[in-house]
Design an enzyme around this catalytic site. Sequence first.
Site, PDB file in Angstrom:
ATOM      1  N   CYS A  52      46.487  67.488  70.229  1.00  0.00           N
ATOM      2  CA  CYS A  52      46.127  68.816  70.772  1.00  0.00           C
ATOM      3  C   CYS A  52      45.907  69.880  69.577  1.00  0.00           C
ATOM      4  CB  CYS A  52      47.038  69.146  71.783  1.00  0.00           C
ATOM      5  SG  CYS A  52      47.268  70.991  72.139  1.00  0.00           S
ATOM      6  N   CYS A  55      49.227  72.364  69.885  1.00  0.00           N
ATOM      7  CA  CYS A  55      50.561  72.068  69.802  1.00  0.00           C
ATOM      8  C   CYS A  55      51.193  72.471  68.578  1.00  0.00           C
ATOM      9  CB  CYS A  55      50.764  70.598  70.044  1.00  0.00           C
ATOM     10  SG  CYS A  55      50.961  70.238  71.802  1.00  0.00           S
ATOM     11  N   HIS A 120      53.201  71.505  75.850  1.00  0.00           N
ATOM     12  CA  HIS A 120      51.865  70.941  75.938  1.00  0.00           C
ATOM     13  C   HIS A 120      51.629  71.008  77.500  1.00  0.00           C
ATOM     14  CE1 HIS A 120      48.118  69.199  75.402  1.00  0.00           C
ATOM     15  NE2 HIS A 120      48.288  68.252  76.217  1.00  0.00           N
ATOM     16  N   SER A 168      39.234  73.760  78.087  1.00  0.00           N
ATOM     17  CA  SER A 168      38.872  72.510  77.432  1.00  0.00           C
ATOM     18  C   SER A 168      40.150  71.856  76.810  1.00  0.00           C
ATOM     19  CB  SER A 168      37.944  72.495  76.288  1.00  0.00           C
ATOM     20  OG  SER A 168      38.234  73.744  75.493  1.00  0.00           O
ATOM     21  N   HIS A 171      46.915  72.680  77.332  1.00  0.00           N
ATOM     22  CA  HIS A 171      47.811  73.303  76.735  1.00  0.00           C
ATOM     23  C   HIS A 171      47.671  74.839  77.195  1.00  0.00           C
ATOM     24  CE1 HIS A 171      50.931  73.575  73.213  1.00  0.00           C
ATOM     25  NE2 HIS A 171      50.837  74.682  73.855  1.00  0.00           N
ATOM     26  N   HIS A 173      47.346  78.417  77.465  1.00  0.00           N
ATOM     27  CA  HIS A 173      47.065  79.498  76.476  1.00  0.00           C
ATOM     28  C   HIS A 173      45.968  80.601  77.129  1.00  0.00           C
ATOM     29  CE1 HIS A 173      43.560  76.797  76.397  1.00  0.00           C
ATOM     30  NE2 HIS A 173      42.710  77.950  75.861  1.00  0.00           N
ATOM     31  N   GLN A 175      42.981  83.759  76.024  1.00  0.00           N
ATOM     32  CA  GLN A 175      42.117  83.969  74.881  1.00  0.00           C
ATOM     33  C   GLN A 175      42.037  85.714  75.020  1.00  0.00           C
ATOM     34  OE1 GLN A 175      38.527  81.840  74.253  1.00  0.00           O
ATOM     35  NE2 GLN A 175      39.048  80.523  75.759  1.00  0.00           N
ATOM     36  N   PHE A 325      31.237  76.730  95.355  1.00  0.00           N
ATOM     37  CA  PHE A 325      30.105  76.911  94.399  1.00  0.00           C
ATOM     38  C   PHE A 325      29.372  78.336  94.593  1.00  0.00           C
ATOM     39  CE2 PHE A 325      30.581  72.423  94.522  1.00  0.00           C
ATOM     40  CZ  PHE A 325      30.285  71.847  93.365  1.00  0.00           C
TER      41      PHE A 325
HETATM   42  O1  LIG Z   1      36.493  79.177  74.559  1.00  0.00           O
HETATM   43  P1  LIG Z   1      36.513  77.953  75.706  1.00  0.00           P
HETATM   44  O2  LIG Z   1      37.700  78.150  76.200  1.00  0.00           O
HETATM   45  O3  LIG Z   1      36.412  76.836  74.700  1.00  0.00           O
HETATM   46  O4  LIG Z   1      35.413  78.308  76.640  1.00  0.00           O
HETATM   47  C1  LIG Z   1      35.432  78.523  78.009  1.00  0.00           C
HETATM   48  O5  LIG Z   1      35.619  79.872  78.070  1.00  0.00           O
HETATM   49  C2  LIG Z   1      34.406  80.789  77.491  1.00  0.00           C
HETATM   50  C3  LIG Z   1      35.052  82.132  77.864  1.00  0.00           C
HETATM   51  O6  LIG Z   1      35.133  82.333  79.299  1.00  0.00           O
HETATM   52  C4  LIG Z   1      33.074  80.367  78.309  1.00  0.00           C
HETATM   53  O7  LIG Z   1      32.207  81.131  77.588  1.00  0.00           O
HETATM   54  C5  LIG Z   1      33.002  78.755  78.073  1.00  0.00           C
HETATM   55  O8  LIG Z   1      31.759  78.542  78.854  1.00  0.00           O
HETATM   56  C6  LIG Z   1      34.075  78.097  78.593  1.00  0.00           C
HETATM   57  O9  LIG Z   1      33.979  76.694  78.444  1.00  0.00           O
HETATM   58  O1  LIG Z   2      24.275  75.454 102.248  1.00  0.00           O
HETATM   59  P1  LIG Z   2      24.697  74.536 101.517  1.00  0.00           P
HETATM   60  O2  LIG Z   2      23.926  73.678 100.539  1.00  0.00           O
HETATM   61  O3  LIG Z   2      25.805  73.266 101.870  1.00  0.00           O
HETATM   62  O4  LIG Z   2      25.868  75.030 100.225  1.00  0.00           O
HETATM   63  C1  LIG Z   2      25.758  75.327  98.959  1.00  0.00           C
HETATM   64  O5  LIG Z   2      24.833  76.715  99.054  1.00  0.00           O
HETATM   65  C2  LIG Z   2      25.306  77.689  99.607  1.00  0.00           C
HETATM   66  C3  LIG Z   2      24.157  78.971  99.179  1.00  0.00           C
HETATM   67  O6  LIG Z   2      24.006  79.001  97.892  1.00  0.00           O
HETATM   68  C4  LIG Z   2      26.673  78.173  98.778  1.00  0.00           C
HETATM   69  O7  LIG Z   2      27.230  79.492  99.274  1.00  0.00           O
HETATM   70  C5  LIG Z   2      27.663  77.036  98.814  1.00  0.00           C
HETATM   71  O8  LIG Z   2      28.872  77.241  98.354  1.00  0.00           O
HETATM   72  C6  LIG Z   2      26.913  75.792  98.263  1.00  0.00           C
HETATM   73  O9  LIG Z   2      28.068  74.767  98.213  1.00  0.00           O
END
Ligand SMILES: O=P(O)(O)O[C@H]1O[C@H](CO)[C@@H](O)[C@H](O)[C@H]1O
Ligand SMILES: O=P(O)(O)O[C@H]1O[C@H](CO)[C@@H](O)[C@H](O)[C@H]1O
Lengths: 361, 361
Positions: A52, A55, A120, A168, A171, A173, A175, A325
């Site tokens: 890590c 760590c 961790h 990713s 641990h 943390h 930002q 989603f």
């Molecule tokens: O900086 P990290 O933790 O590697 O990256 C994560 O956080 C960022 C800030 O929200 C995002 O832009 C990245 O897509 C996500 O993977």
């Molecule tokens: O209606 P579906 O395909 O089951 O559902 C998907 O699309 C919708 C509309 O973008 C979203 O609100 C849901 O979170 C997603 O899983």
Amino acid sequence: TEEFNFEEHSHRRFNPLTNSWVLCSPHRTKRPWQGQNEVNNNELLPEYDPKCYLCPGNERAQGAKNYNYESTFIFSNDFAAVKIEQPEYLPQEQTDKFSNLLRAEGVRGECKVMCFSPKHNITVAEMTEDAILHVIQSWIKIYQEMSTKPYINYIQIFENKGSIMGCSNPHPHCQIWCTETIPEEPSKELLSMKNYYEKNHSCLLCDYIYLETIKLEQKPRIICENDSFLCLTPFWAIWPYETMIISKSHIISLFDLNDRNKLQQDLANIIRRITCKYDNVFKSSFPYSMGIHQAPVDDKDHTNDSHLHFHFYPALLRSPTIKKFLVGYELLAEPQRDLTSELVAEQLKNSLPFVFLWRFA
Amino acid sequence: TEEFNFEEHSHRRFNPLTNSWVLCSPHRTKRPWQGQNEVNNNELLPEYDPKCYLCPGNERAQGAKNYNYESTFIFSNDFAAVKIEQPEYLPQEQTDKFSNLLRAEGVRGECKVMCFSPKHNITVAEMTEDAILHVIQSWIKIYQEMSTKPYINYIQIFENKGSIMGCSNPHPHCQIWCTETIPEEPSKELLSMKNYYEKNHSCLLCDYIYLETIKLEQKPRIICENDSFLCLTPFWAIWPYETMIISKSHIISLFDLNDRNKLQQDLANIIRRITCKYDNVFKSSFPYSMGIHQAPVDDKDHTNDSHLHFHFYPALLRSPTIKKFLVGYELLAEPQRDLTSELVAEQLKNSLPFVFLWRFA
Ligand SMILES: O=P(O)(O)O[C@H]1O[C@H](CO)[C@@H](O)[C@H](O)[C@H]1O
Ligand SMILES: O=P(O)(O)O[C@H]1O[C@H](CO)[C@@H](O)[C@H](O)[C@H]1O
């Protein structure tokens, strides 16, 4: 005839902080889920992982070595999204209507990473209030330190927790991205709060707290509180389990917590309680993105358009493996949610505020 | 001294359609990825799946039976986010400053689902131009039909493709959510286009097309085009592989495509080309959310604030299993991207516009 009911009928709710709407379709919760399942990452991790890069004592991506820290530890992000050293951007002079269609500005700044603990395999929910207090004190310190630097006008502290939140490294943390520009989301909030203040001569979030804690007879959205902080599901939440922690008194930034031990203690207390409650909802470590909104560190007076608060944006919808989603309709048209804020508040109110011992099960 | 360079230095770009900013950090592409990997779903599916609720002849969740359709097939969503039949929402009278903090409105409407093909295992990229033309004609028809209904003022057509886009069924289909209210995203675009028109006496997207195709000497963001449509990576793209299809002439909705065969054909052609190009980038079926923005169907004149276009929002970042997470900073502060629009346009320009035959490999 039937009456309109937030638990049954489709409606939109207005977010006065960002000046935008969310579509609520409460009856959609009955929909069966046949889509992608996430991995339930209740894996037991070691307290120290030699591979890590966070760590104590280990080497990071670009060769630097972490010292053997014992509580929190801050360093510069090895893949910073913004840097202090870069040439100035000089846009072409705006001569015609087309120039607004290819508008850009340079952004300087600094990106820091802060480890919450040398361990961790711990999460905020499993830390003691004293350990969380130490994190808060480190936030105050870095906010103060970064605020004196040139080219830094806004400081965004955030934590991505859990691999489904794009984190990713497990641990613990957060930002700290510090930029010359004030980013979109805080800009919207500052503007809304400014407009509200000009119209009503009071602070939007102070009024919102008064409304939720005193004016409303039932308290349908309050999850937990202490003397200094309130945790609730905002009326206009987008994410299923979205919550906010708001300071009860009108303080505008972490700076105002400096040397105020009671406020710091109460903040540690409420952070521990809500993160434990989250873990207890689905009896598993609860993934979220969390962040602090507060006054910019530019040279303006932000007494009237800022009020310290935390947003928690968790991804889960109805089990440790089924997430919400925000896709098609949400990206193209408008955020949509199924559960109402009130139902979620009820669930979180009834969820225990003590550490969920799944890792020792 | 070094000069400012979009491929090297952090900057923000302004989206004139939504009036918002995106942070670009091009040097971040060098960052190694240690986070979550997605499942590469290049699984071979059957042409007919007896358990799929979208396949011809099968039974759906609430008992209705699909007829044996041969091209496209439209039905009402069994778990609609909005419905025509619901009591009217009568908000309490706005008496004080607090009422704006708990603001809501009722939303009536209809949700439809449209299957693109009877074949369970095909995607738009693999359909012939004639089959896509048939989809376009079905879109025109449903847009016309829904626009005459009461309580419907906006029609959002969108497709979630791929399980990482929250799509719960691989059978090729889109959704049509029709609402009483004009949702957030189109509202922002309508307002920006109206303001632009009032200031410049021309259409924002007409001007943007002129800029990208004629005014600029190099054409750094154009991917492909035909007589009637242009496909490009907008200057202000958020998602790594985000693109737009814009009609070259000032038509404001699908309605304007009615009986205009050449326009319909050209649209089918450009949709096929960009979806094939996507599949060829990572040699795998490319997940995205796609949707159409066009004139509302309310009783206002939208000649000056609408211009038919498609947005593609793909989730992938750098391989079929590594996606871009819009999380912590993006949710709390501002969308952030690593690749510039220009680099992505170059990649998509060089990607073949023919069907990628992975399923027959
Ligand atoms: O900086 P990290 O933790 O590697 O990256 C994560 O956080 C960022 C800030 O929200 C995002 O832009 C990245 O897509 C996500 O993977
Ligand atoms: O209606 P579906 O395909 O089951 O559902 C998907 O699309 C919708 C509309 O973008 C979203 O609100 C849901 O979170 C997603 O899983």
